[in-house]
Write an enzyme that holds these catalytic residues in place. Structure first.
Site, mmCIF file in Angstrom:
data_model
loop_
_atom_site.group_PDB
_atom_site.id
_atom_site.type_symbol
_atom_site.label_atom_id
_atom_site.label_comp_id
_atom_site.label_asym_id
_atom_site.label_seq_id
_atom_site.Cartn_x
_atom_site.Cartn_y
_atom_site.Cartn_z
ATOM 1 N N HIS A 189 54.562 -65.604 -6.529
ATOM 2 C CA HIS A 189 55.561 -65.401 -7.572
ATOM 3 C C HIS A 189 55.962 -63.940 -7.727
ATOM 4 O O HIS A 189 57.048 -63.623 -8.212
ATOM 5 C CB HIS A 189 55.010 -65.937 -8.898
ATOM 6 C CG HIS A 189 56.053 -66.370 -9.869
ATOM 7 N ND1 HIS A 189 55.776 -67.137 -10.970
ATOM 8 C CD2 HIS A 189 57.386 -66.167 -9.918
ATOM 9 C CE1 HIS A 189 56.881 -67.376 -11.648
ATOM 10 N NE2 HIS A 189 57.874 -66.791 -11.041
ATOM 11 N N ASN A 222 60.429 -62.066 -5.490
ATOM 12 C CA ASN A 222 60.468 -60.756 -6.144
ATOM 13 C C ASN A 222 59.693 -59.687 -5.367
ATOM 14 O O ASN A 222 59.077 -58.802 -5.949
ATOM 15 C CB ASN A 222 59.930 -60.849 -7.583
ATOM 16 C CG ASN A 222 60.683 -61.847 -8.427
ATOM 17 O OD1 ASN A 222 61.902 -61.781 -8.536
ATOM 18 N ND2 ASN A 222 59.971 -62.793 -9.020
ATOM 19 N N ASP A 243 61.698 -76.967 -7.987
ATOM 20 C CA ASP A 243 61.045 -75.658 -8.048
ATOM 21 C C ASP A 243 60.391 -75.443 -9.405
ATOM 22 O O ASP A 243 61.041 -75.579 -10.447
ATOM 23 C CB ASP A 243 62.078 -74.552 -7.797
ATOM 24 C CG ASP A 243 61.444 -73.174 -7.740
ATOM 25 O OD1 ASP A 243 60.849 -72.847 -6.699
ATOM 26 O OD2 ASP A 243 61.546 -72.427 -8.725
ATOM 27 N N TYR A 280 54.804 -71.810 -15.819
ATOM 28 C CA TYR A 280 55.922 -72.311 -16.624
ATOM 29 C C TYR A 280 55.445 -73.308 -17.661
ATOM 30 O O TYR A 280 54.765 -74.264 -17.360
ATOM 31 C CB TYR A 280 56.957 -72.995 -15.728
ATOM 32 C CG TYR A 280 57.722 -72.103 -14.806
ATOM 33 C CD1 TYR A 280 57.754 -70.728 -14.987
ATOM 34 C CD2 TYR A 280 58.422 -72.631 -13.723
ATOM 35 C CE1 TYR A 280 58.460 -69.913 -14.120
ATOM 36 C CE2 TYR A 280 59.136 -71.821 -12.866
ATOM 37 C CZ TYR A 280 59.149 -70.462 -13.063
ATOM 38 O OH TYR A 280 59.856 -69.653 -12.199
ATOM 39 N N MET A 323 61.634 -75.144 -14.734
ATOM 40 C CA MET A 323 60.927 -74.147 -15.531
ATOM 41 C C MET A 323 60.692 -74.583 -16.973
ATOM 42 O O MET A 323 59.593 -74.416 -17.502
ATOM 43 C CB MET A 323 61.699 -72.826 -15.523
ATOM 44 C CG MET A 323 61.005 -71.702 -16.268
ATOM 45 S SD MET A 323 61.808 -70.100 -16.038
ATOM 46 C CE MET A 323 63.340 -70.357 -16.953
ATOM 47 N N ARG A 359 60.895 -76.462 -23.685
ATOM 48 C CA ARG A 359 62.194 -76.516 -24.378
ATOM 49 C C ARG A 359 62.937 -77.820 -24.081
ATOM 50 O O ARG A 359 63.623 -78.364 -24.947
ATOM 51 C CB ARG A 359 63.064 -75.316 -23.978
ATOM 52 C CG ARG A 359 64.358 -75.227 -24.790
ATOM 53 C CD ARG A 359 65.204 -74.043 -24.374
ATOM 54 N NE ARG A 359 65.829 -74.234 -23.074
ATOM 55 C CZ ARG A 359 66.996 -74.850 -22.893
ATOM 56 N NH1 ARG A 359 67.646 -75.366 -23.925
ATOM 57 N NH2 ARG A 359 67.510 -74.957 -21.687
#
Length: 315
Positions: free
Chosen positions: A124, A155, A38, A43, A11, A16
């Site tokens: 997603h 989800n 994954d 992302y 992700m 970052r």
């Protein structure tokens, strides 16, 4: 090296987590028998100055291009549905799961990663503004074309999962065979909202476990299995949704088992997930080599009947 039941979450790769670190983690994962990577087309839009995603897939494309032969060793899972349509458009203005959105997302993900097929393609989220048969038919068309392999649902409410499965059977297209939701050793209080990134159905329940256990061909993936470092770091307090007596008792047991085995609490959590019934594939979003090493150790750790019984005892 035997395959481990652990997915590497990409992700934050390319945002970052810088490219050098990301490449090192990917190399470490593959060297230790890791197979599943994954990611998602969105992302990580919230960490990008552009306000849009794609950085993770693009980094994976550069890594694959610089590692000849590695594509044959790994399987790629990516997702569609949450990419913002405009800056700051999340969550109201996102791509959704319509035919045009899925067609565009598949093409874009393949191009970014420099691959010709996606091994597991996740919806997603559930898009209730799009007829489900449209979504399922679009996935089916891409499966038939060979651009995607399996289909997974992330989800989603279980009744919607079962409806999607029935629609796929009626349409004669590929059926979903994987569920991805949030899960960990600690359990939140029932009906507490806001602890799963505002995904109302984004938590594995007993019903989810029972469903997957009775569908042998299905896989269950768990995101945020280590609760963003809360098992190890004092500066990452456990969310108030988990503030109940059961958490206190479970943490005491977890600490006891970890001390007995001489490993971290996170390692025990991964072992508990991987070796349970049904087995669960944790998605590990490591940013340091030692974090990934601890998770891999957990994936290979057999807790045995006694320790698992102790960890699973009633609260």
């Amino acid at each position: 090296m035997s395959e481990i039941n652990l997915a590497l979450g990409a992700m934050e790769f390319g945002t970052r987590i810088d490219e050098k670190t990301s490449f090192a983690l990917l190399d470490q994962y593959v060297a230790e028998g890791g197979v599943w990577i994954d990611t998602a087309d969105c992302y990580a839009f919230w960490q990008s100055e552009s306000g849009f995603g794609g950085q993770s897939e693009e980094l994976l494309g550069r890594w694959l291009a610089q590692r000849p032969g590695v594509r044959e060793k790994v399987r790629i899972a990516t997702k569609v549905g949450w990419e913002p349509l405009v800056v700051d458009g999340f969550p109201e203005q996102t791509e959704g799961l319509g035919t045009a959105a899925i067609d565009a997302a598949v093409e874009t993900s393949l191009r970014r990663m420099g691959i010709d097929h996606i091994d597991l393609y996740w919806a997603h989220r559930d898009d209730r503004n799009t007829p489900m048969d449209e979504t399922i038919a679009a996935f089916g068309r891409h499966h038939a074309a060979g651009t995607i392999g399996r289909v997974g649902l992330s989800n989603w409410a279980l009744w919607r999962v079962e409806r999607a499965r029935g629609l796929a059977a009626n349409l004669g297209v590929v059926e979903p065979t994987a569920i991805q939701s949030r899960y960990s050793y600690l359990q939140p209080r029932p009906f507490v909202r806001g602890h799963v990134h505002d995904h109302r159905f984004g938590w594995v329940t007993d019903e989810t476990l029972d469903y997957v256990e009775n569908q042998p061909a299905w896989d269950l993936w768990a995101y945020t299995p280590l609760m963003s470092g809360s098992y190890e770091r004092e500066d990452r307090p456990i969310h108030q949704a988990f503030d109940h007596p059961g958490t206190t008792r479970r943490l005491e047991t977890l600490s006891k088992v970890a001390a007995e085995l001489g490993v971290s609490r996170s390692t025990v959590v991964v072992a508990w997930l991987c070796g349970g019934t049904p087995p669960i594939r944790p998605i590990i979003g490591a940013s340091r080599r030692e974090q990934l090493a601890a998770a891999i150790e957990g994936a290979r750790l057999d807790l045995g009947t006694d320790l698992r019984t102790e960890l699973d005892r009633p609260w």
